[in-house]
Design a protein around this motif. Structure first.
Motif, PDB file in Angstrom:
ATOM      1  N   ASP A  22      37.532  28.470  36.171  1.00  0.00           N
ATOM      2  CA  ASP A  22      37.505  29.713  35.401  1.00  0.00           C
ATOM      3  C   ASP A  22      38.554  30.656  35.972  1.00  0.00           C
ATOM      4  O   ASP A  22      38.322  31.315  36.973  1.00  0.00           O
ATOM      5  CB  ASP A  22      36.114  30.342  35.458  1.00  0.00           C
ATOM      6  N   SER A  24      39.461  33.446  35.067  1.00  0.00           N
ATOM      7  CA  SER A  24      39.148  34.877  34.975  1.00  0.00           C
ATOM      8  C   SER A  24      38.138  35.300  36.049  1.00  0.00           C
ATOM      9  O   SER A  24      37.755  36.456  36.118  1.00  0.00           O
ATOM     10  CB  SER A  24      38.600  35.211  33.585  1.00  0.00           C
ATOM     11  N   GLU A  58      41.013  34.037  41.844  1.00  0.00           N
ATOM     12  CA  GLU A  58      40.743  32.770  41.167  1.00  0.00           C
ATOM     13  C   GLU A  58      41.610  31.604  41.630  1.00  0.00           C
ATOM     14  O   GLU A  58      41.509  30.507  41.111  1.00  0.00           O
ATOM     15  CB  GLU A  58      40.882  32.965  39.655  1.00  0.00           C
TER      16      GLU A  58
END
Length: 177
Positions: A22, A24, A58
């Motif tokens: 992910d 984000s 991230e």
């Protein structure tokens, strides 16, 4: 199955980029203490030298030098990724493939690795790692990003405090050698 091949040279230095699935997410900085503990435990069992490291929300970049006669960075990444994920509650979305394989859905399956070829290649990757928090607009001054070996590089005289913007010393946690 792909024909993807990785360069493996015992005792070499490698640049890595490792991403969360992910993109984000802020999981890596939110769980920085767990990540640091996981890396420390992995280093204790499977030694390597951290030349440079930056953790962003991230993804992360690092330079490692492996012990002479050892080229198994894949084992180290497997241990780090597995141990980190194992200690987190299962909240991520997992595909049927993840479920069938008993895998978590935290990490991108692969990572980028690059065998460092010479001093110039090393310096370019070393600088790239440390510049990353500015590149991704997390800070305007590198000194303000606490999840980096930049602070260690300043203490050892590699960089000045004003390299790409300076300031005061902070603890960074990935500075141990």
């Amino acid at each position: 199955m792909s024909n993807y091949r990785r360069a493996r040279v015992p005792g070499a230095t490698y640049f890595f980029t490792v991403n969360l699935r992910d993109r984000s997410s802020d999981l890596l900085v939110r769980e920085i203490d767990l990540l640091r503990d996981t890396v420390r435990a992995t280093k204790a069992r499977h030694p390597f030298h951290i030349d440079a490291w930056v953790v962003l929300p991230e993804h992360m970049h690092c330079l490692w030098t492996l012990p002479e006669g050892d080229s198994n960075y894949a084992l180290r990444w497997k241990v780090i990724k597995f141990a980190f994920a194992k200690r987190l509650p299962i909240k991520e979305r997992r595909t049927n493939t993840h479920l069938q394989r008993g895998e978590r859905g935290i990490w991108q399956r692969r990572y980028w690795e690059h065998l460092i070829r010479d001093d110039l290649d090393y310096q370019r990757h070393f600088d790239y790692i440390h510049f990353n928090p500015i590149k991704h607009r997390h800070v305007q001054r590198l000194v303000d990003w606490p999840y980096s070996s930049f602070h260690r590089a300043v203490r050892t005289g590699i960089y000045s405090w004003n390299w790409c913007g300076g300031g005061e010393l902070q603890d960074e946690g990935f500075g141990e050698g």
